[in-house]
Design a protein around this motif. Structure first.
Motif, mmCIF file in Angstrom:
data_model
loop_
_atom_site.group_PDB
_atom_site.id
_atom_site.type_symbol
_atom_site.label_atom_id
_atom_site.label_comp_id
_atom_site.label_asym_id
_atom_site.label_seq_id
_atom_site.Cartn_x
_atom_site.Cartn_y
_atom_site.Cartn_z
ATOM 1 N N SER A 216 0.624 -1.098 0.067
ATOM 2 C CA SER A 216 -0.168 0.031 -0.246
ATOM 3 C C SER A 216 0.942 1.199 0.134
ATOM 4 C CB SER A 216 -0.869 -0.164 1.328
ATOM 5 O OG SER A 216 -1.774 -1.059 1.336
ATOM 6 N N ARG A 217 2.037 1.196 0.781
ATOM 7 C CA ARG A 217 2.792 2.218 0.861
ATOM 8 C C ARG A 217 3.603 2.731 -0.569
ATOM 9 N NH1 ARG A 217 2.808 7.009 3.716
ATOM 10 N NH2 ARG A 217 4.762 7.965 2.993
ATOM 11 N N LEU A 218 3.996 1.550 -1.109
ATOM 12 C CA LEU A 218 4.681 1.488 -2.430
ATOM 13 C C LEU A 218 3.757 2.314 -3.415
ATOM 14 C CD1 LEU A 218 6.526 -1.813 -2.909
ATOM 15 C CD2 LEU A 218 7.443 0.537 -2.548
ATOM 16 N N ARG A 219 2.314 1.832 -3.453
ATOM 17 C CA ARG A 219 1.461 2.592 -4.292
ATOM 18 C C ARG A 219 1.122 3.970 -4.066
ATOM 19 N NH1 ARG A 219 -2.338 -3.029 -4.707
ATOM 20 N NH2 ARG A 219 -1.762 -3.494 -7.037
ATOM 21 N N LEU A 220 1.103 4.333 -2.893
ATOM 22 C CA LEU A 220 0.938 5.688 -2.445
ATOM 23 C C LEU A 220 2.275 6.676 -3.112
ATOM 24 C CD1 LEU A 220 -1.179 5.201 0.990
ATOM 25 C CD2 LEU A 220 -1.922 6.157 -1.401
ATOM 26 N N GLU A 221 3.153 6.029 -2.584
ATOM 27 C CA GLU A 221 4.485 6.854 -2.898
ATOM 28 C C GLU A 221 4.632 6.867 -4.466
ATOM 29 O OE1 GLU A 221 7.875 7.493 -0.878
ATOM 30 O OE2 GLU A 221 6.486 7.951 0.537
ATOM 31 N N LYS A 222 4.427 5.667 -5.103
ATOM 32 C CA LYS A 222 4.172 6.019 -6.593
ATOM 33 C C LYS A 222 3.341 7.279 -7.037
ATOM 34 C CE LYS A 222 5.021 4.869 -11.028
ATOM 35 N NZ LYS A 222 6.412 5.046 -11.651
ATOM 36 N N ALA A 223 2.033 6.979 -6.465
ATOM 37 C CA ALA A 223 0.919 8.001 -6.716
ATOM 38 C C ALA A 223 1.591 9.541 -6.421
ATOM 39 C CB ALA A 223 -0.194 7.713 -5.755
ATOM 40 N N MET A 224 2.360 9.604 -5.181
ATOM 41 C CA MET A 224 2.732 11.144 -4.883
ATOM 42 C C MET A 224 3.684 11.381 -6.065
ATOM 43 S SD MET A 224 2.960 13.683 -3.275
ATOM 44 C CE MET A 224 2.435 13.287 -1.497
ATOM 45 N N LYS A 225 4.362 10.699 -6.728
ATOM 46 C CA LYS A 225 5.335 11.052 -7.737
ATOM 47 C C LYS A 225 4.756 11.460 -8.906
ATOM 48 C CE LYS A 225 9.431 8.257 -6.008
ATOM 49 N NZ LYS A 225 10.186 9.693 -5.877
ATOM 50 N N ALA A 251 -6.944 6.723 1.324
ATOM 51 C CA ALA A 251 -5.747 6.195 1.725
ATOM 52 C C ALA A 251 -4.913 7.346 1.512
ATOM 53 C CB ALA A 251 -5.571 4.909 0.797
ATOM 54 N N PHE A 252 -4.776 8.029 0.396
ATOM 55 C CA PHE A 252 -3.789 9.139 0.319
ATOM 56 C C PHE A 252 -3.990 10.109 1.521
ATOM 57 C CE2 PHE A 252 -1.834 12.689 -1.541
ATOM 58 C CZ PHE A 252 -0.830 12.317 -2.367
ATOM 59 N N LYS A 253 -5.079 10.593 1.923
ATOM 60 C CA LYS A 253 -5.037 11.659 2.729
ATOM 61 C C LYS A 253 -4.868 11.135 4.314
ATOM 62 C CE LYS A 253 -7.908 15.289 4.693
ATOM 63 N NZ LYS A 253 -9.279 16.020 4.676
ATOM 64 N N THR A 254 -5.029 9.938 4.540
ATOM 65 C CA THR A 254 -4.648 9.245 5.573
ATOM 66 C C THR A 254 -3.149 8.934 5.894
ATOM 67 O OG1 THR A 254 -6.584 7.853 5.649
ATOM 68 C CG2 THR A 254 -4.719 7.081 7.115
ATOM 69 N N SER A 255 -2.199 9.050 4.552
ATOM 70 C CA SER A 255 -1.114 8.823 4.562
ATOM 71 C C SER A 255 -0.093 10.135 4.411
ATOM 72 C CB SER A 255 -0.524 7.892 3.384
ATOM 73 O OG SER A 255 -0.958 6.698 3.629
ATOM 74 N N PHE A 256 -0.825 11.114 3.798
ATOM 75 C CA PHE A 256 -0.251 12.464 3.706
ATOM 76 C C PHE A 256 -0.572 13.572 4.165
ATOM 77 C CE2 PHE A 256 1.138 9.600 -0.059
ATOM 78 C CZ PHE A 256 2.609 9.777 0.185
ATOM 79 N N GLY A 257 -1.910 13.568 4.772
ATOM 80 C CA GLY A 257 -2.570 14.844 5.438
ATOM 81 C C GLY A 257 -3.284 15.516 4.456
ATOM 82 N N ILE A 258 -3.235 15.497 3.164
ATOM 83 C CA ILE A 258 -3.714 16.260 2.070
ATOM 84 C C ILE A 258 -4.584 15.162 1.168
ATOM 85 C CG2 ILE A 258 -2.525 18.246 2.442
ATOM 86 C CD1 ILE A 258 -0.978 17.523 0.045
ATOM 87 N N THR A 259 -5.333 15.944 0.370
ATOM 88 C CA THR A 259 -5.981 14.968 -0.710
ATOM 89 C C THR A 259 -5.177 14.988 -1.906
ATOM 90 O OG1 THR A 259 -7.263 16.897 -1.801
ATOM 91 C CG2 THR A 259 -8.234 15.799 0.080
#
Length: 265
Positions: A216-225, A251-259
């Motif tokens: 899940s974190r790998l997917r979100l890190e990729k999403a951020m990039k 999931a993104f907001k839970t991890s990074f604090g923003i949408t």
């Protein structure tokens, strides 16, 4: 009120974050990049490698790739931070150009060094200045990080984490190639020549989190990039394996604090 501004620079290897966190708490997670944070106001508390740290104004936090940590405000008023997000390969080459096979690492996670803090604070401001010339921004990173490398950094051979017959790096490569697909536990365990039960136990023991949380974190890190490269939130959700936009945004907001939409706004 919580707020985070993610900013690209003219170098793809350097991204900047400027944030204020009051109510938002980071759950246990890791980054693929180096994160170097400057606490500019307030106080933060985080757990890292079995230790609890309290950091306040004027202190520097160095979080190396793949290291689990969390974070939240100690004070009701929150804390403010400026963060460098740095490509690990580029950062290591900057530190040890004569030994490109080494990776840079640091002796401690928290620095209480006003000189280093002021140098990095100044560098963060300069890299965020759109009016500086290309040549100036090309030269600034080495000048800004040089004393940090000199006093606190050193080079070492890359560490390989073995899982059965493979390493976590091989698992990452498999996931990058299939990140938009529903990856199964049986696929990962077979890749390492382990049973699913063996794989789960070995994985949790070595990395400290479950295979699902890691993926899940790998997917979100990729999403951020991808979002920082200008892709839309809808495109990115499908590119990293989320088939429900609402689930991705949560999931993104839970991890990074923003949408996700706030990255491009």
């Amino acid at each position: 009120m919580d707020h985070a501004n993610y900013r690209n620079t003219i170098s793809q290897s350097i991204n900047l974050i400027e944030a204020r966190y009051q109510h938002f708490s980071f759950q246990r997670h890791y980054h693929l990049d180096f994160h170097i944070g400057l606490i500019t106001q307030g106080e933060q508390k985080f757990h890292h490698q079995g230790c609890t740290h309290h950091v306040g104004h004027g202190q520097v936090v160095i979080m190396q790739p793949d290291e689990l940590h969390d974070g939240h405000s100690v004070l009701d008023s929150g804390y403010q931070t400026k963060v460098f997000s740095l490509d690990p390969k580029w950062f290591s080459e900057l530190a040890h150009e004569e030994k490109p096979q080494q990776v840079v690492t640091f002796r401690q996670a928290v620095l209480n060094d006003p000189t280093i803090f002021n140098q990095l604070y100044h560098l963060h401001q300069l890299l965020a200045n759109d009016n500086l010339s290309q040549l100036a921004k090309d030269c600034l990173p080495l000048e800004g990080f040089e004393q940090l490398f000199k006093h606190y950094g050193y080079g070492e051979a890359p560490q390989v984490q073995q899982l059965g017959s493979q390493s976590t790096e091989i698992l990452k490569e498999f996931i990058w190639q299939n990140i938009d697909q529903p990856i199964r536990l049986e696929q990962l365990s077979a890749l390492c020549e382990l049973t699913p039960t063996q794989f789960q136990r070995h994985f949790k023991a070595k990395l400290g989190i479950s295979p699902y949380a890691w993926l899940s974190r790998l997917r979100l890190e990729k999403a951020m990039k991808l979002l920082r490269d200008g892709h839309s939130a809808t495109q990115v959700a499908h590119q990293v394996g989320f088939y429900d936009q609402a689930h991705f945004s949560k999931a993104f907001k839970t991890s990074f604090g923003i949408t996700p939409k706030q990255i491009n706004s």
